[in-house]
Design an enzyme around this catalytic site. Structure first.
Site, PDB file in Angstrom:
ATOM      1  N   SER A 237      57.604 124.734 -27.820  1.00  0.00           N
ATOM      2  CA  SER A 237      58.880 124.899 -28.522  1.00  0.00           C
ATOM      3  C   SER A 237      59.208 126.356 -28.785  1.00  0.00           C
ATOM      4  O   SER A 237      60.350 126.700 -29.095  1.00  0.00           O
ATOM      5  CB  SER A 237      58.832 124.151 -29.861  1.00  0.00           C
ATOM      6  OG  SER A 237      57.813 124.690 -30.689  1.00  0.00           O
ATOM      7  N   GLY A 238      58.215 127.230 -28.687  1.00  0.00           N
ATOM      8  CA  GLY A 238      58.400 128.634 -29.028  1.00  0.00           C
ATOM      9  C   GLY A 238      57.884 128.984 -30.407  1.00  0.00           C
ATOM     10  O   GLY A 238      58.145 130.072 -30.914  1.00  0.00           O
ATOM     11  N   LYS A 239      57.112 128.072 -31.009  1.00  0.00           N
ATOM     12  CA  LYS A 239      56.644 128.304 -32.379  1.00  0.00           C
ATOM     13  C   LYS A 239      55.683 129.482 -32.477  1.00  0.00           C
ATOM     14  O   LYS A 239      55.749 130.273 -33.427  1.00  0.00           O
ATOM     15  CB  LYS A 239      55.999 127.038 -32.951  1.00  0.00           C
ATOM     16  CG  LYS A 239      54.798 126.508 -32.193  1.00  0.00           C
ATOM     17  CD  LYS A 239      54.327 125.181 -32.766  1.00  0.00           C
ATOM     18  CE  LYS A 239      53.072 124.666 -32.051  1.00  0.00           C
ATOM     19  NZ  LYS A 239      53.341 124.404 -30.599  1.00  0.00           N
ATOM     20  N   HIS A 275      48.666 134.396 -24.465  1.00  0.00           N
ATOM     21  CA  HIS A 275      48.863 134.735 -25.877  1.00  0.00           C
ATOM     22  C   HIS A 275      48.398 136.156 -26.154  1.00  0.00           C
ATOM     23  O   HIS A 275      49.069 136.922 -26.859  1.00  0.00           O
ATOM     24  CB  HIS A 275      48.106 133.752 -26.763  1.00  0.00           C
ATOM     25  CG  HIS A 275      48.866 132.500 -27.067  1.00  0.00           C
ATOM     26  ND1 HIS A 275      49.337 132.213 -28.316  1.00  0.00           N
ATOM     27  CD2 HIS A 275      49.234 131.466 -26.272  1.00  0.00           C
ATOM     28  CE1 HIS A 275      49.973 131.043 -28.290  1.00  0.00           C
ATOM     29  NE2 HIS A 275      49.918 130.572 -27.066  1.00  0.00           N
TER      30      HIS A 275
END
Length: 421
Positions: A237-239, A275
Site C-alpha cells: 500500500s505504500g505504508k 528497503h
C-alpha cells in the site's frame, strides 16, 4: 527583518507550462506558485524570476528600493530580463560576506549542487538561511567565534526534494525546535493542497502562498511534531514508504527491522535490500524484536565515552519500527500461539502480557516513534484457526498501539488518510 515571498515554486513554476499531470491540473488559486524569489526588507532580492515587479506589486511592495539582487542557482532557458531600475544580478563566491548599506549582512553558503546558498542577517541579530532548489549545505555548519552553531530563526529550502538537507541542518544544530522552516521550490512531484501541507508538517515545515510577508524570528507558526505515529496499510500500500518519509528530514534515525533474515528465501532478501537502499545513509539499522529497551531510551554502545564498556548513554534519536505484524508473529511463535493446547494453557495470557508491556512502553517513551503495521481483517476470513487467531490479535495490537499515538494514518493505494492527528 521582513521577508516577502514573491514566489515559492520550482524554477519552472507550478503548474509547469504545458504539463498535463494531476498535480499541475490542481495547482490553482493559492496553490499556483511562481518560481521562488525572496524580497528582504524591500532592499535585497534573492533570485530573479519572470515578472518580479508584478509579483512584488501583487504582494503590496515595490522594487524601487532594492539595492542588491543575488542569484542562488543557474537559470535555464532564455536570458532573464532585468527590470529597469534594478541592480544587475550576481552571485557571491562561497564563504564571502557582504555588508549592505541598509544594514543587512549576507554570507554565501556552499551547497552540494551548482549554486549558492545565502545566510542573511538583520540589524537586530535575526538570521535566515536560503538554499537553492535541490540543494543541501556542503560540509559541516560553521560555528561563530568557536561558540558552536547558532540556530537560524528561519530556513527556506527544498524540503520535499531534499529532506536530507533539513536532517543535516538539524544534526548540526543550525535548525532547532524554534526554527521556522519553510518549504520552497515546490514542484509537481507532490499534489498541492492538503497532501502538500501534510507532508511538510510531518517534516516540521510549512508552506505559504506566493506574496506572503513574514517577520523573521516569529515562533508561533512552527508546526508541532507528534511523538508517536502509527502507519497502517495493506500489502504494497505504500505504508513503509510513508513511514520512512515522515522521518527523512530528521538525523540519526534508528530503523528497527522486526523481520530478521530468512535463510534461502531470495524473495525476502530482495525485499530487505530494497528497503535498505531507499533509507538515508545516515540512518542506523538494528534487527530485533526486543522493542522495550529501545522505547525506554536504549543506549548506543558505539557512542559511549571510552567505548562499549563505559557508562551507557541514553539514546533519544527517532525510532522507525517496521513492522508490528512481524513483531507479533515472533511473539506468537515464542508463546506457542499456533498450538491450541499451548494457547489455552497460558499462551494467550503470555501474549496479552507482552502486548500490554509494549503498549505501556509506547505510552511512556520520550523518543519520537513511527511504527508500521498491517491492517488486516477487511477481506476474506482466514480458513484456519491459527490464521483467524493472528488476524484477531493483530487487530487488538493495532487498536491498543494506536490509542497511544498522537497520529494514526491509514495508507490506501499510496494515499495516506489521517485517522487521528
Amino acid at each position: 527583518m521582513e521577508l516577502t515571498l514573491l514566489g515559492t515554486g520550482a524554477p519552472r513554476g507550478l503548474p509547469r507550462p504545458g504539463c498535463p499531470c494531476a498535480a499541475c491540473a490542481s495547482a490553482v488559486g493559492d496553490e499556483a506558485r511562481a518560481a521562488t524569489a525572496l524580497l528582504v526588507d524591500g532592499a535585497l532580492l534573492l533570485d530573479l524570476t519572470p515578472g518580479p515587479a508584478f509579483a512584488a506589486a501583487r504582494a503590496g511592495h515595490s522594487l524601487t528600493a532594492v539595492r542588491q539582487v543575488l542569484l542562488s542557482h543557474p537559470h535555464d532557458g532564455p536570458a532573464m530580463e532585468v527590470p529597469a531600475g534594478l541592480p544587475q544580478p550576481g552571485r557571491v563566491a562561497d564563504g564571502r560576506e557582504l555588508a549592505l548599506l541598509d544594514g543587512h549582512r549576507v554570507r554565501a553558503v556552499a551547497v552540494d549542487v551548482p549554486g549558492t546558498g545565502y545566510e542573511v542577517g538583520g540589524a537586530e541579530g535575526e538570521r535566515l538561511l536560503y538554499l537553492p532548489p535541490g540543494a543541501a549545505p556542503a560540509g559541516a555548519a560553521e560555528g561563530e567565534g568557536g561558540r558552536g552553531v547558532r540556530p537560524y530563526d528561519m530556513v527556506l529550502l527544498d524540503v520535499l526534494g531534499r529532506p536530507d538537507a533539513l536532517a543535516r541542518l538539524r544534526a548540526s544544530g543550525a535548525v532547532d525546535a524554534a526554527t521556522d522552516v519553510l518549504g520552497v521550490h515546490l514542484d509537481h512531484t507532490v499534489p498541492p493542497g492538503p497532501e502538500l501541507h501534510r507532508r511538510l508538517a510531518a517534516a516540521g515545515a510549512r508552506a505559504v502562498p506566493d506574496g506572503t510577508s513574514l517577520l523573521v524570528g516569529e515562533y508561533h507558526a512552527v508546526p508541532d511534531l507528534p511523538r508517536r505515529t502509527l502507519v497502517l496499510g495493506g500489502a504494497r500500500s505504500g505504508k513503509s514508504a510513508e513511514a520512512e518519509r515522515r522521518l527523512a528530514a530528521f538525523p540519526d534515525v534508528l530503523y528497527v527491522a522486526t523481520g530478521g533474515t530468512r535463510d534461502g528465501d531470495a524473495e525476502w532478501a530482495a525485499r530487505v535490500s530494497a528497503h535498505r537502499e531507499r533509507r538515508p545513509a545516515s540512518w542506523r539499522t538494528t534487527e530485533t524484536c526486543d522493542l522495550l529497551p529501545l522505547l525506554e531510551g536504549g543506549t548506543r554502545p558505539e557512542d559511549r565515552p571510552g567505548g562499549p564498556a563505559a557508562q551507557a548513554v541514553p539514546d533519544d534519536s527517532p525510532l522507525l519500527i517496521d513492522c508490528l505484524a512481524l513483531w507479533l508473529t515472533h511473539a506468537m511463535d515464542e508463546v506457542g500461539a499456533w498450538d491450541d493446547e499451548k494457547w489455552a494453557a497460558g499462551g494467550e495470557r503470555e501474549l496479552r502480557t507482552r502486548v500490554d508491556e509494549l503498549v505501556a512502553a509506547v505510552r511512556g517513551t520520550l523518543r519520537p516513534v513511527v511504527a508500521v503495521s498491517n491492517e488486516v481483517g477487511s477481506g476474506v476470513v482466514p480458513a484456519t484457526a491459527s490464521g483467524r487467531r493472528f488476524r484477531d490479535e493483530l487487530g487488538r495490537l493495532n487498536a491498543m498501539f494506536g490509542a497511544e499515538c498522537e497520529h494514526v494514518l491509514l495508507v490506501v493505494a499510496g494515499q495516506a488518510l489521517a485517522l487521528r492527528g
